[in-house]
Design a protein around this motif. Structure first.
Motif, PDB file in Angstrom:
ATOM      1  N   ASP A  16      -2.322   4.684 -37.337  1.00 42.31           N
ATOM      2  CA  ASP A  16      -3.531   4.313 -38.073  1.00 42.31           C
ATOM      3  C   ASP A  16      -4.651   3.876 -37.151  1.00 42.31           C
ATOM      4  OD1 ASP A  16      -2.486   4.422 -40.933  1.00 42.31           O
ATOM      5  OD2 ASP A  16      -0.962   3.213 -39.935  1.00 42.31           O
ATOM      6  N   ARG A  17      -4.268   3.367 -35.974  1.00 44.93           N
ATOM      7  CA  ARG A  17      -5.252   2.884 -35.006  1.00 44.93           C
ATOM      8  C   ARG A  17      -4.704   3.101 -33.611  1.00 44.93           C
ATOM      9  NH1 ARG A  17      -7.723  -2.955 -37.092  1.00 44.93           N
ATOM     10  NH2 ARG A  17      -8.729  -1.969 -38.864  1.00 44.93           N
ATOM     11  N   VAL A  18      -5.606   3.301 -32.668  1.00 42.33           N
ATOM     12  CA  VAL A  18      -5.173   3.359 -31.263  1.00 42.33           C
ATOM     13  C   VAL A  18      -6.061   2.437 -30.433  1.00 42.33           C
ATOM     14  CG1 VAL A  18      -6.604   5.406 -30.738  1.00 42.33           C
ATOM     15  CG2 VAL A  18      -4.618   4.870 -29.285  1.00 42.33           C
ATOM     16  N   ILE A  19      -5.429   1.724 -29.517  1.00 37.70           N
ATOM     17  CA  ILE A  19      -6.198   0.922 -28.563  1.00 37.70           C
ATOM     18  C   ILE A  19      -5.684   1.215 -27.148  1.00 37.70           C
ATOM     19  CG2 ILE A  19      -6.880  -0.964 -30.108  1.00 37.70           C
ATOM     20  CD1 ILE A  19      -4.532  -2.611 -28.974  1.00 37.70           C
ATOM     21  N   ALA A  20      -6.569   1.035 -26.179  1.00 39.25           N
ATOM     22  CA  ALA A  20      -6.186   1.184 -24.772  1.00 39.25           C
ATOM     23  C   ALA A  20      -7.184   0.379 -23.958  1.00 39.25           C
ATOM     24  CB  ALA A  20      -6.222   2.650 -24.352  1.00 39.25           C
ATOM     25  N   LEU A  21      -6.749  -0.026 -22.780  1.00 35.32           N
ATOM     26  CA  LEU A  21      -7.688  -0.712 -21.896  1.00 35.32           C
ATOM     27  C   LEU A  21      -7.794   0.052 -20.589  1.00 35.32           C
ATOM     28  CD1 LEU A  21      -6.189  -2.392 -19.362  1.00 35.32           C
ATOM     29  CD2 LEU A  21      -5.587  -3.961 -21.188  1.00 35.32           C
ATOM     30  N   HIS A  22      -8.958  -0.051 -19.959  1.00 37.71           N
ATOM     31  CA  HIS A  22      -9.088   0.393 -18.570  1.00 37.71           C
ATOM     32  C   HIS A  22      -9.481  -0.813 -17.743  1.00 37.71           C
ATOM     33  CE1 HIS A  22      -9.439   2.697 -15.016  1.00 37.71           C
ATOM     34  NE2 HIS A  22      -9.244   3.850 -15.645  1.00 37.71           N
ATOM     35  N   ILE A  23      -8.701  -1.052 -16.698  1.00 39.46           N
ATOM     36  CA  ILE A  23      -9.009  -2.151 -15.795  1.00 39.46           C
ATOM     37  C   ILE A  23     -10.318  -1.800 -15.083  1.00 39.46           C
ATOM     38  CG2 ILE A  23      -7.910  -1.358 -13.638  1.00 39.46           C
ATOM     39  CD1 ILE A  23      -6.955  -4.706 -15.104  1.00 39.46           C
ATOM     40  N   SER A  24     -11.139  -2.813 -14.786  1.00 37.73           N
ATOM     41  CA  SER A  24     -12.416  -2.548 -14.129  1.00 37.73           C
ATOM     42  C   SER A  24     -12.551  -3.439 -12.896  1.00 37.73           C
ATOM     43  CB  SER A  24     -13.560  -2.815 -15.107  1.00 37.73           C
ATOM     44  OG  SER A  24     -14.777  -2.714 -14.419  1.00 37.73           O
ATOM     45  N   ALA A  25     -12.506  -2.788 -11.732  1.00 34.86           N
ATOM     46  CA  ALA A  25     -12.542  -3.530 -10.464  1.00 34.86           C
ATOM     47  C   ALA A  25     -13.925  -4.099 -10.176  1.00 34.86           C
ATOM     48  CB  ALA A  25     -12.104  -2.619  -9.317  1.00 34.86           C
ATOM     49  N   GLY A  26     -14.912  -3.687 -10.960  1.00 36.16           N
ATOM     50  CA  GLY A  26     -16.273  -4.145 -10.708  1.00 36.16           C
ATOM     51  C   GLY A  26     -16.747  -5.229 -11.663  1.00 36.16           C
ATOM     52  N   HIS A  41     -14.287  -2.849  -5.076  1.00 37.15           N
ATOM     53  CA  HIS A  41     -14.835  -2.734  -6.430  1.00 37.15           C
ATOM     54  C   HIS A  41     -15.030  -1.316  -6.943  1.00 37.15           C
ATOM     55  CE1 HIS A  41     -16.614  -7.103  -6.186  1.00 37.15           C
ATOM     56  NE2 HIS A  41     -15.316  -7.050  -5.995  1.00 37.15           N
ATOM     57  N   ALA A  42     -15.043  -0.323  -6.056  1.00 35.17           N
ATOM     58  CA  ALA A  42     -15.320   1.053  -6.500  1.00 35.17           C
ATOM     59  C   ALA A  42     -14.009   1.782  -6.814  1.00 35.17           C
ATOM     60  CB  ALA A  42     -16.089   1.812  -5.434  1.00 35.17           C
ATOM     61  N   HIS A  43     -13.906   2.244  -8.063  1.00 31.14           N
ATOM     62  CA  HIS A  43     -12.753   3.061  -8.439  1.00 31.14           C
ATOM     63  C   HIS A  43     -12.790   4.374  -7.650  1.00 31.14           C
ATOM     64  CE1 HIS A  43     -11.304   0.868 -12.164  1.00 31.14           C
ATOM     65  NE2 HIS A  43     -12.373   0.176 -11.796  1.00 31.14           N
ATOM     66  N   HIS A  44     -11.622   4.917  -7.354  1.00 31.79           N
ATOM     67  CA  HIS A  44     -11.449   6.162  -6.599  1.00 31.79           C
ATOM     68  C   HIS A  44     -11.852   6.006  -5.134  1.00 31.79           C
ATOM     69  CE1 HIS A  44     -11.334   9.056 -10.319  1.00 31.79           C
ATOM     70  NE2 HIS A  44     -10.794   7.887 -10.594  1.00 31.79           N
ATOM     71  N   ALA A  52       0.840  -1.211   0.000  1.00 36.82           N
ATOM     72  CA  ALA A  52       0.000   0.000   0.000  1.00 36.82           C
ATOM     73  C   ALA A  52       0.869   1.253   0.000  1.00 36.82           C
ATOM     74  CB  ALA A  52      -0.905   0.001   1.228  1.00 36.82           C
ATOM     75  N   SER A  53       0.306   2.312  -0.545  1.00 39.69           N
ATOM     76  CA  SER A  53       0.995   3.600  -0.545  1.00 39.69           C
ATOM     77  C   SER A  53       1.079   4.144   0.877  1.00 39.69           C
ATOM     78  CB  SER A  53       0.210   4.578  -1.418  1.00 39.69           C
ATOM     79  OG  SER A  53       0.566   5.905  -1.119  1.00 39.69           O
ATOM     80  N   ALA A  54       2.233   4.724   1.200  1.00 37.40           N
ATOM     81  CA  ALA A  54       2.405   5.327   2.521  1.00 37.40           C
ATOM     82  C   ALA A  54       2.318   6.847   2.441  1.00 37.40           C
ATOM     83  CB  ALA A  54       3.745   4.903   3.110  1.00 37.40           C
ATOM     84  N   VAL A  55       2.076   7.372   1.249  1.00 38.45           N
ATOM     85  CA  VAL A  55       1.979   8.827   1.082  1.00 38.45           C
ATOM     86  C   VAL A  55       0.536   9.205   0.749  1.00 38.45           C
ATOM     87  CG1 VAL A  55       4.382   9.067   0.385  1.00 38.45           C
ATOM     88  CG2 VAL A  55       2.638   8.710  -1.370  1.00 38.45           C
ATOM     89  N   ASP A  56       0.261  10.508   0.635  1.00 44.96           N
ATOM     90  CA  ASP A  56      -1.102  10.964   0.391  1.00 44.96           C
ATOM     91  C   ASP A  56      -1.462  10.898  -1.094  1.00 44.96           C
ATOM     92  OD1 ASP A  56      -2.464  11.257   2.656  1.00 44.96           O
ATOM     93  OD2 ASP A  56      -2.467  13.451   2.702  1.00 44.96           O
ATOM     94  N   ALA A  57      -1.193   9.781  -1.709  1.00 49.64           N
ATOM     95  CA  ALA A  57      -1.583   9.541  -3.095  1.00 49.64           C
ATOM     96  C   ALA A  57      -1.833   8.054  -3.215  1.00 49.64           C
ATOM     97  CB  ALA A  57      -0.485   9.973  -4.057  1.00 49.64           C
ATOM     98  N   MET A  58      -2.670   7.686  -4.182  1.00 49.49           N
ATOM     99  CA  MET A  58      -3.027   6.269  -4.309  1.00 49.49           C
ATOM    100  C   MET A  58      -3.380   5.931  -5.744  1.00 49.49           C
ATOM    101  SD  MET A  58      -6.219   4.248  -2.529  1.00 49.49           S
ATOM    102  CE  MET A  58      -6.596   2.561  -3.015  1.00 49.49           C
ATOM    103  N   HIS A  59      -2.923   4.776  -6.182  1.00 46.29           N
ATOM    104  CA  HIS A  59      -3.384   4.246  -7.469  1.00 46.29           C
ATOM    105  C   HIS A  59      -4.743   3.598  -7.223  1.00 46.29           C
ATOM    106  CE1 HIS A  59      -0.595   5.036 -10.683  1.00 46.29           C
ATOM    107  NE2 HIS A  59       0.423   4.872  -9.863  1.00 46.29           N
ATOM    108  N   ALA A  60      -5.772   4.443  -7.117  1.00 46.69           N
ATOM    109  CA  ALA A  60      -7.118   3.968  -6.804  1.00 46.69           C
ATOM    110  C   ALA A  60      -7.979   3.861  -8.056  1.00 46.69           C
ATOM    111  CB  ALA A  60      -7.781   4.913  -5.806  1.00 46.69           C
ATOM    112  N   CYS A  61      -7.337   3.928  -9.229  1.00 44.79           N
ATOM    113  CA  CYS A  61      -8.097   3.750 -10.473  1.00 44.79           C
ATOM    114  C   CYS A  61      -7.485   2.626 -11.295  1.00 44.79           C
ATOM    115  CB  CYS A  61      -8.141   5.057 -11.259  1.00 44.79           C
ATOM    116  SG  CYS A  61      -9.531   5.182 -12.401  1.00 44.79           S
ATOM    117  N   GLY A  62      -6.357   2.084 -10.815  1.00 46.18           N
ATOM    118  CA  GLY A  62      -5.744   0.947 -11.504  1.00 46.18           C
ATOM    119  C   GLY A  62      -4.758   1.313 -12.595  1.00 46.18           C
TER     120      GLY A  62
END
Ligand code: ZN
Ligand code: ZN
Length: 393
Positions: A160-170, A362-365, A95-105
């Motif tokens: 010519d094309r772009v792709i990206a994914l977003h992880i979904s905790a739900g 399951h909830a982002h952020h 876990a992060s020990a500072v006042d920031a978090m990867h809470a969106c994945g």
């Protein structure tokens, strides 16, 4: 170096390192435009894998180019890299020990895209074309993609094309969601300043009270969605901030509010923006005050291209099975992947990573957000199969 191993074995072999990388990034989160350590790690790994690397794109973005051995089109793979300014409460060992978090994945996005880059680099001689890996800073406030654009990124790296994914905790681990058309909302953020005149709280008739007027404005703005927008159109008006006053017995001179509108069509955007200004100014004027409107920032909706989305769904069906590929519900949240999707046809898809035993994750952020790392190798395979298919013989 041509790899002799089958793809699935290569991904399995890379998975422990990928998870260690995600945990290291997770333990050291950095918020918008402060992603210096994160960017340095990405740049170092891309360089070591043999990609041509440009750092400092849009302040803290990193771009890696992988030129294949043969001629062909260019595929862009985009990953966002920023964390959120919030304290973590997961109790995880890393876990992060500072006042920031990867809470969106976004830590997982980095680990997945970087691993895909490293494994694809081993097969570069077979690739017909080029893969550009765009690691974008500052997604959470939707300002990083614009910073990259201002830096000339889209001119220097046409694709010519772009792709990206977003992880979904739900969503269930390994489930892929994708739809063509608008999938995430356009957004405009704004500030409204109500100016009255201050005075003694005991003699309100000698003042023009901006607190009461601000309350009327907030209430009146609710009719923009309920009475001015077609009911089948996506529209949101939120005032998320009101500041006024310093003490209970003083009528302040001003009240400041800020908020955001969300929309999927230009018509709705215009309805909401015009209505917002007209309503705020009209209500304020009726009550002897002035309302000043300032536009702060905006991002267009994420619109997936139909052809690229159908192709990506086919790739995903080959990886996870057709029964685990489904439509993405249009979201009212915004994401500046929209700038990539405006610049070229593309597909922004979701990858499920729910930890079934931890509903609080399951909830982002949320401060207890967490994701199932078993989804990561699936993400790598999705990117790799997409690249090998698009840049195949
Ligand atoms: Zn987010
Ligand atoms: Zn996100």
């Amino acid at each position: 170096m041509r790899s002799a191993m089958p793809l699935s074995d290569e991904i399995s072999a890379a998975t422990p390192g990928m998870i260690a990388l995600r945990r290291d990034i997770h333990a050291n989160p950095e918020i918008e435009f402060r992603e210096r350590r994160t960017a340095a790690i990405i740049a170092e790994r891309l360089t070591a894998a043999g990609l041509t690397v440009e750092e400092g794109v849009g302040r803290t973005g990193v771009v890696g180019s992988l030129q294949g051995g043969l001629d062909g089109p260019t595929l862009m793979i985009r990953a966002d890299i920023d964390a959120l300014p919030m304290a973590e409460q997961t109790g995880l060992q890393f876990a992060s020990a500072v006042d920031a978090m990867h809470a969106c994945g976004h830590d997982s996005h980095i680990a997945i895209a970087l691993t895909a880059a490293e494994l694809l680099a081993r097969r570069r001689s077979d690739l017909h074309g080029r893969v550009i890996f765009a690691f974008q800073p500052a997604e959470e406030n939707n300002v990083g993609a614009q910073a990259m654009a201002d830096d000339g990124f889209f001119d220097r790296y046409p694709a010519d094309r772009v792709i990206a994914l977003h992880i979904s905790a739900g969503e269930p681990t390994g489930a892929v969601t994708a739809s063509s058309g608008p999938t995430m909302a356009g957004k405009d953020t704004f500030r409204l300043t109500i100016t009255g005149s201050g005075g003694h709280g005991a003699m309100p008739h000698l003042s023009v009270d901006p607190v009461v007027i601000a309350a009327h404005v907030v209430t009146a703005l609710q009719t923009l969605v309920s009475r001015e927008t077609p009911p089948n159109e996506m529209a949101v008006v939120t005032i998320g901030e009101i500041h006024a006053g310093t003490a209970g017995n003083i009528i302040p001179a001003t009240a400041v509010m800020s908020g955001a509108i969300r929309w999927n069509s230009k018509e709705t955007q215009k309805t909401l923006l015009d209505g917002l200004i007209r309503t705020a100014k009209g209500v304020a004027r009726a009550m002897r005050a002035d309302a000043e409107y300032e536009w702060l920032s905006g991002t267009p909706p994420c619109v997936n291209d139909e052809e690229v989305t159908d192709w990506m769904k086919g790739v995903a069906a080959g990886v996870v099975g057709a029964d685990r590929v489904s439509a993405m519900e249009p979201k009212t949240a915004s994401d500046d992947m929209s700038l990539f999707l405006s610049a070229m046809p593309g597909c922004y898809f979701g990858l499920g990573a729910a930890i079934e035993s931890k509903p609080e994750a399951h909830a982002h952020h949320s401060p207890t957000f967490d994701i199932d790392e078993a989804a990561f190798p699936v993400g790598v395979e999705l990117f790799m199969k997409a690249a090998l298919d698009y840049l195949g013989p």
